[in-house]
Motif scaffolding. Structure first.
Motif, short mmCIF file in Angstrom:
data_model
loop_
_atom_site.label_atom_id
_atom_site.label_comp_id
_atom_site.label_asym_id
_atom_site.label_seq_id
_atom_site.Cartn_x
_atom_site.Cartn_y
_atom_site.Cartn_z
N TRP A 89 -18.33 54.91 -0.43
CA TRP A 89 -19.44 55.29 -0.36
C TRP A 89 -20.17 54.03 -1.80
CZ3 TRP A 89 -15.18 58.44 -1.04
CH2 TRP A 89 -14.14 58.25 -2.47
N ARG A 90 -19.59 52.47 -1.34
CA ARG A 90 -19.46 51.89 -2.53
C ARG A 90 -19.27 50.68 -1.96
NH1 ARG A 90 -18.80 52.92 -8.28
NH2 ARG A 90 -17.33 54.77 -8.80
N THR A 91 -20.62 49.67 -2.19
CA THR A 91 -20.59 48.24 -1.80
C THR A 91 -19.76 47.56 -2.20
OG1 THR A 91 -21.99 47.48 -3.63
CG2 THR A 91 -23.23 48.81 -2.07
N VAL A 92 -19.41 46.70 -1.10
CA VAL A 92 -18.04 45.74 -1.50
C VAL A 92 -18.80 45.18 -3.09
CG1 VAL A 92 -17.83 43.48 -0.97
CG2 VAL A 92 -17.90 45.03 0.63
N ARG A 93 -18.84 44.93 -4.09
CA ARG A 93 -19.51 44.48 -4.74
C ARG A 93 -18.94 45.43 -5.92
NH1 ARG A 93 -21.47 39.86 -7.54
NH2 ARG A 93 -21.49 40.10 -9.78
N GLN A 94 -19.38 46.88 -5.85
CA GLN A 94 -18.91 48.35 -6.10
C GLN A 94 -17.32 48.22 -6.62
OE1 GLN A 94 -21.53 50.56 -4.56
NE2 GLN A 94 -23.01 50.71 -6.12
N ASN A 95 -16.47 48.50 -4.93
CA ASN A 95 -15.19 48.47 -4.76
C ASN A 95 -14.54 47.47 -5.65
OD1 ASN A 95 -14.32 50.20 -2.67
ND2 ASN A 95 -16.19 49.64 -1.87
N ILE A 96 -15.20 46.07 -6.05
CA ILE A 96 -14.96 45.24 -6.59
C ILE A 96 -14.51 45.55 -8.47
CG2 ILE A 96 -14.06 42.78 -7.54
CD1 ILE A 96 -15.39 42.74 -4.74
N GLU A 97 -15.88 45.70 -9.22
CA GLU A 97 -15.68 46.41 -9.90
C GLU A 97 -15.60 47.32 -9.99
OE1 GLU A 97 -20.62 46.41 -10.52
OE2 GLU A 97 -20.75 43.54 -10.49
N LEU A 98 -15.23 48.61 -9.67
CA LEU A 98 -14.43 49.64 -10.58
C LEU A 98 -13.24 49.46 -10.87
CD1 LEU A 98 -14.72 52.26 -9.70
CD2 LEU A 98 -13.02 52.59 -7.76
N VAL A 99 -12.66 48.37 -10.12
CA VAL A 99 -10.91 48.29 -11.18
C VAL A 99 -11.47 47.83 -12.41
CG1 VAL A 99 -9.92 47.94 -8.39
CG2 VAL A 99 -10.73 45.68 -9.96
N LEU A 100 -12.38 47.05 -12.55
CA LEU A 100 -12.58 46.38 -13.66
C LEU A 100 -13.03 46.90 -15.07
CD1 LEU A 100 -14.22 43.29 -12.26
CD2 LEU A 100 -12.16 43.16 -13.10
N GLN A 101 -13.26 48.27 -14.15
CA GLN A 101 -13.46 49.81 -15.22
C GLN A 101 -14.45 49.19 -16.76
OE1 GLN A 101 -9.15 49.98 -17.57
NE2 GLN A 101 -8.58 51.66 -15.05
N LEU A 112 -15.02 34.80 -7.42
CA LEU A 112 -13.84 35.58 -5.89
C LEU A 112 -14.29 35.96 -4.90
CD1 LEU A 112 -12.07 37.99 -8.77
CD2 LEU A 112 -11.04 35.89 -7.41
N LEU A 113 -15.66 36.11 -5.24
CA LEU A 113 -16.89 36.35 -3.76
C LEU A 113 -17.15 34.84 -3.14
CD1 LEU A 113 -19.53 39.10 -5.22
CD2 LEU A 113 -18.09 39.48 -2.96
N GLU A 114 -17.46 34.00 -4.10
CA GLU A 114 -17.56 32.81 -3.28
C GLU A 114 -16.33 32.27 -2.30
OE1 GLU A 114 -19.46 28.47 -4.29
OE2 GLU A 114 -19.66 29.83 -6.00
N THR A 115 -15.40 32.24 -2.95
CA THR A 115 -13.88 31.38 -2.72
C THR A 115 -14.21 32.42 -1.40
OG1 THR A 115 -13.81 30.91 -5.11
CG2 THR A 115 -11.95 31.05 -3.31
N MET A 116 -13.79 34.08 -1.41
CA MET A 116 -13.34 34.63 0.36
C MET A 116 -14.55 34.66 0.77
SD MET A 116 -10.15 34.91 -0.76
CE MET A 116 -9.50 36.00 0.84
N VAL A 137 -11.78 41.65 0.67
CA VAL A 137 -12.14 42.50 -0.18
C VAL A 137 -11.01 42.98 -1.07
CG1 VAL A 137 -13.64 44.16 -1.24
CG2 VAL A 137 -14.61 42.66 0.75
N ALA A 138 -10.10 43.69 -0.47
CA ALA A 138 -8.59 44.14 -0.99
C ALA A 138 -8.53 43.16 -1.62
CB ALA A 138 -7.94 44.62 0.25
#
Length: 246
Positions: A89-101, A112-116, A137-138
């Motif tokens: 239920w979260r986008t790619v970016r939201q999945n990444i930002e979630l761990v940044l609290q 990171l998105l650009e490199t990958m 993404v992981a």
């Protein structure tokens, strides 16, 4: 970055229907040098995932310790599992930002998105991603927290060879730009040679280290499959005890 020391004197599992316990890991000692890429290679069921779970503090029922050199603290861990484990239920970016609290790390995520090669997919939901893209993404999510140690448990398993090669090369590009100490589990010796500074060969249960070999191939030659295969043959011809484990 500092060296990370792993010592597991013993990891026991209760034996089903028996009085005695089963030793999964015994007398295991490994030092990971700062910024080093280390691959663990061993037979199926020898305890590689158990080891990563101990290092990640997901399993604390063992005799031993994991520490940063000259410190007693548990290192900050990033963990990439076989399953990408993205929230649907979260986008790619939201999945990444979630761990940044909640930390403002927009530039880091953009980089990171650009490199990958996922910038144009950052607002897509996981159901629209291929498995290879989900794995990327992981990888980004684990790098985003800037860990002292990055654990990777066969992250390219079940990918077709061209996709696995593409994701592996993107991982190495990201690792060169943002060096981290990496402990990578794989059953594929060619993949291990392509990635690692050192290869750690593991025995069947109870798991212990039976080989610690540095990969001498310069990194700019690691894309050459002939170089990889030549070293693989040399390694197995010179170490029959390792060949029996694969």
């Amino acid at each position: 970055m500092s060296d990370i020391q792993i010592e597991i004197r013993q990891k026991l599992y209760p034996a089903v229907g028996q009085a005695a316990s089963h030793a999964a890991i015994q007398d295991f000692k490994l030092t990971l040098h700062a910024g080093e890429f280390v691959c663990l290679v061993g037979p199926s069921g020898c305890g590689k995932t158990t080891l990563l779970n101990i290092v990640a503090a997901l399993d604390q029922d063992y005799d031993g310790e994991i520490r940063v050199a000259r410190q007693q603290a548990q290192p900050k861990i990033g963990y990439i599992f076989q399953n990408p484990r993205l929230l649907p239920w979260r986008t790619v970016r939201q999945n990444i930002e979630l761990v940044l609290q909640g930390r403002d790390a927009g530039e880091t995520v953009d980089f990171l998105l650009e490199t990958m090669q996922l910038t144009r997919f950052q607002h897509v939901y996981p159901e629209r991603l291929s498995l290879g893209m989900s794995r990327r993404v992981a990888i980004i999510r684990a790098f985003a927290i800037d860990p002292e140690l990055l654990l990777m448990d066969e992250p390219f398993v079940s990918l077709d060879p061209p996709t696995a090669r593409q994701v592996r090369e993107l991982l190495l590009e990201l690792w060169r730009k943002r060096p981290h100490t990496v402990l990578f589990v794989t059953h594929d010796l060619r993949e291990a040679i392509a990635l690692a500074d050192r290869l750690i060969f593991l025995s069947p249960s109870p798991m212990s280290i039976v080989g610690d070999i540095r990969v001498p191939i310069p990194r700019d030659l690691r894309r050459d499959e002939n170089e990889i295969e030549a070293f693989r043959r040399q390694l197995l011809d010179g170490a029959p005890h390792i060949k029996q484990l694969l």
